[in-house]
Each structure stands twice: as C-alpha cells, then as structure tokens.
Scaffold this active site. Structure first.
Site, PDB file in Angstrom:
ATOM      1  N   ASP A  14       0.878  -1.159   0.000  1.00  0.00           N
ATOM      2  CA  ASP A  14       0.000   0.000   0.000  1.00  0.00           C
ATOM      3  C   ASP A  14       0.924   1.220   0.000  1.00  0.00           C
ATOM      4  O   ASP A  14       2.111   1.101   0.331  1.00  0.00           O
ATOM      5  CB  ASP A  14      -0.883  -0.033   1.262  1.00  0.00           C
ATOM      6  N   LEU A  15       0.408   2.375  -0.338  1.00  0.00           N
ATOM      7  CA  LEU A  15       1.251   3.572  -0.444  1.00  0.00           C
ATOM      8  C   LEU A  15       1.159   4.468   0.793  1.00  0.00           C
ATOM      9  O   LEU A  15       2.101   4.594   1.562  1.00  0.00           O
ATOM     10  CB  LEU A  15       0.865   4.353  -1.703  1.00  0.00           C
ATOM     11  N   ASP A  16      -0.012   5.066   0.974  1.00  0.00           N
ATOM     12  CA  ASP A  16      -0.204   6.020   2.075  1.00  0.00           C
ATOM     13  C   ASP A  16      -0.089   5.329   3.428  1.00  0.00           C
ATOM     14  O   ASP A  16      -0.807   4.376   3.701  1.00  0.00           O
ATOM     15  CB  ASP A  16      -1.589   6.673   1.973  1.00  0.00           C
ATOM     16  N   THR A  66       1.313  10.461   3.634  1.00  0.00           N
ATOM     17  CA  THR A  66       0.448  11.462   3.000  1.00  0.00           C
ATOM     18  C   THR A  66      -0.805  11.733   3.820  1.00  0.00           C
ATOM     19  O   THR A  66      -1.609  12.592   3.460  1.00  0.00           O
ATOM     20  CB  THR A  66       0.014  11.000   1.596  1.00  0.00           C
ATOM     21  N   LYS A  81      -8.791   5.826   6.466  1.00  0.00           N
ATOM     22  CA  LYS A  81      -7.611   5.119   5.957  1.00  0.00           C
ATOM     23  C   LYS A  81      -8.027   4.000   5.015  1.00  0.00           C
ATOM     24  O   LYS A  81      -8.849   3.158   5.358  1.00  0.00           O
ATOM     25  CB  LYS A  81      -6.809   4.509   7.119  1.00  0.00           C
ATOM     26  N   SER A 131      -2.708   0.322  -4.196  1.00  0.00           N
ATOM     27  CA  SER A 131      -3.157   1.499  -3.452  1.00  0.00           C
ATOM     28  C   SER A 131      -4.493   2.031  -3.960  1.00  0.00           C
ATOM     29  O   SER A 131      -4.796   1.929  -5.140  1.00  0.00           O
ATOM     30  CB  SER A 131      -2.098   2.597  -3.581  1.00  0.00           C
ATOM     31  N   ALA A 132      -5.267   2.624  -3.046  1.00  0.00           N
ATOM     32  CA  ALA A 132      -6.532   3.268  -3.430  1.00  0.00           C
ATOM     33  C   ALA A 132      -6.279   4.648  -4.036  1.00  0.00           C
ATOM     34  O   ALA A 132      -7.163   5.236  -4.645  1.00  0.00           O
ATOM     35  CB  ALA A 132      -7.439   3.411  -2.205  1.00  0.00           C
ATOM     36  N   LYS A 183     -10.867  -1.305  -1.406  1.00  0.00           N
ATOM     37  CA  LYS A 183     -10.679  -2.183  -0.254  1.00  0.00           C
ATOM     38  C   LYS A 183     -11.837  -1.942   0.723  1.00  0.00           C
ATOM     39  O   LYS A 183     -12.281  -0.821   0.827  1.00  0.00           O
ATOM     40  CB  LYS A 183      -9.333  -1.863   0.426  1.00  0.00           C
ATOM     41  N   GLU A 222       0.284  -3.343   4.715  1.00  0.00           N
ATOM     42  CA  GLU A 222      -0.890  -2.477   4.861  1.00  0.00           C
ATOM     43  C   GLU A 222      -0.935  -1.785   6.216  1.00  0.00           C
ATOM     44  O   GLU A 222      -0.537  -2.359   7.215  1.00  0.00           O
ATOM     45  CB  GLU A 222      -2.162  -3.320   4.725  1.00  0.00           C
ATOM     46  N   ASP A 223      -1.471  -0.565   6.243  1.00  0.00           N
ATOM     47  CA  ASP A 223      -1.636   0.144   7.519  1.00  0.00           C
ATOM     48  C   ASP A 223      -3.104   0.360   7.867  1.00  0.00           C
ATOM     49  O   ASP A 223      -3.410   0.933   8.900  1.00  0.00           O
ATOM     50  CB  ASP A 223      -0.943   1.509   7.477  1.00  0.00           C
TER      51      ASP A 223
END
Length: 222
Positions: A13-15, A21, A49, A118-119, A149, A173-174
C-alpha cells in the site's frame, strides 16, 4: 502453505506504508469540512484510511449532517483533490517512511517482484516526487480498479501483473480495510501500526525498518 520454493512477491500500500500522506489528506478534508460549516477531527481521519475519495466524502458529509446531490459531491471531491495535489506536489524523498527505502532496495537487489496496491489516484505523482517509482514492477491504484478495499481486487490484480501466486504474495498495509482485502485475496499480510487496529495481520510492525526479507519469506511457514 504450498509453493514454498516459488519466490515471494511483495505488494505495498502507499499512504502510511511507504510515504506519509495522511497529513495532507487530513488538511484537505478539514479545509473542505470547514468550508461547509463543520469541523473534521484526526480521529475521523483515521476512519478514512484505505477508503476511496467518494466514500470518504460520503462519510464526512454524514458526520457534518449535510446532504448533497451527486453532481455537488463530484464538485466537492474535485476541490478536495485539487488542494491535496497542490500539497503533494511539494513532497520530497524526506517524506518516505522509515525503513521503506532500505527494504525496497533489498527486495529489488534480491530480484523479488514488487507491486503497488493502493486506493490513491495520485500514486504516480507521489512515487515520482519521492523518487520511489523505479522500484515497482507493477502499479495498481485507484485509476485501475473498480472496487475499493476491503474488496481484494487491487491485490489480486497486482499479483496477476507480477505473475505471482496469491499464496506467495505478501501485502504491506496500515489500514484495516487493506488487511481485510489481503485476507480476502488469500494473501499473507504485514500490518503497519497498532495490532489492535489490524486484526488478521500475521505480523504487525511500527514501520518497515522492523522487518527483514528472511522474516517476510518465513511468513509462508506460519
């Protein structure tokens, strides 16, 4: 699990996993809420999130007790994104989270396939600004999936692009929605954050500096 001789593939995942971000999303949503006459808290931001833009807007409007037409929502979402993009344009490598650069470098050096799941619809810009783009063999983001997600589409598509078996794919993932998506995809999950917020993750760490490639590979034997 089977396929232990096959190489693992890593889907990030990115953020909140590779870059931070969340603060920009928070500021942009808060600005929008304030312009509509109500406030937006950090606790509420936590609930967004891993949630896509339009669903996030629906939740915020609900918290503010405000109803908008579909066309009005499109305008509000675009305004929020404009604010957000203006902020992330100024991002630098300094905003890459601890351990991310070292882990991506080590994975790439070992020939392990890496994908983004990522979303975010702004992932290309973020990866470019933080100089991470060259690590990824595949990018699946909010521009290339139709469901968000906890639907597993983003991770299944990423594994497919990498040519990886789902049982050999490890997701980082966070967000709870992301962990649920990885579980629905039958993949292994490393949670970033607090264990109580990420039920179902095989391992939970504070950041990517706390895990090694051998520990990631060992997840298959759990």
């Amino acid at each position: 699990m089977q396929h232990t001789t096959e190489p693992i593939a890593c889907i990030f995942d990115l953020d909140g996993v590779l870059v931070d971000t969340a603060v920009y999303h928070y500021k942009a949503w808060k600005q929008l809420a304030n312009s509509l006459g109500f406030d937006f808290t950090e606790a509420q931001n936590e609930q967004l999130k891993g949630v896509n833009r339009m669903r996030s807007l629906d939740m915020i409007l609900q918290w503010g007790g405000i109803e908008k037409s579909s066309a009005e929502k499109d305008v509000l979402a675009a305004a929020k994104n404009e604010q957000y993009v203006a902020m992330i344009q100024k991002m630098t490598v300094a905003e890459v989270l601890p351990g991310a650069l070292d882990l991506l470098t080590a994975l790439q050096a070992k020939g392990i396939k890496i994908a983004l799941g990522s979303a975010s619809k702004n992932s290309s810009l973020i990866l470019e600004r933080t100089e991470l783009a060259h690590f990824f063999d595949a990018i699946v983001d909010g521009n290339s999936v139709s469901t968000s997600k906890p639907d597993p589409e983003v991770f299944l598509k990423a594994a497919e692009l990498l040519g990886a078996e789902k049982e050999n794919s490890v997701v980082f993932e966070d967000a709870l929605a992301g962990v649920q998506a990885a579980i629905a995809a039958d993949m292994m999950v490393v949670g970033i954050g607090k264990a109580e917020n990420l039920p179902g993750a095989q391992v939970v760490i504070n950041d990517l500096s706390e895990i090694t490639i051998s520990e990631i590979e060992a997840l298959r034997t759990r």
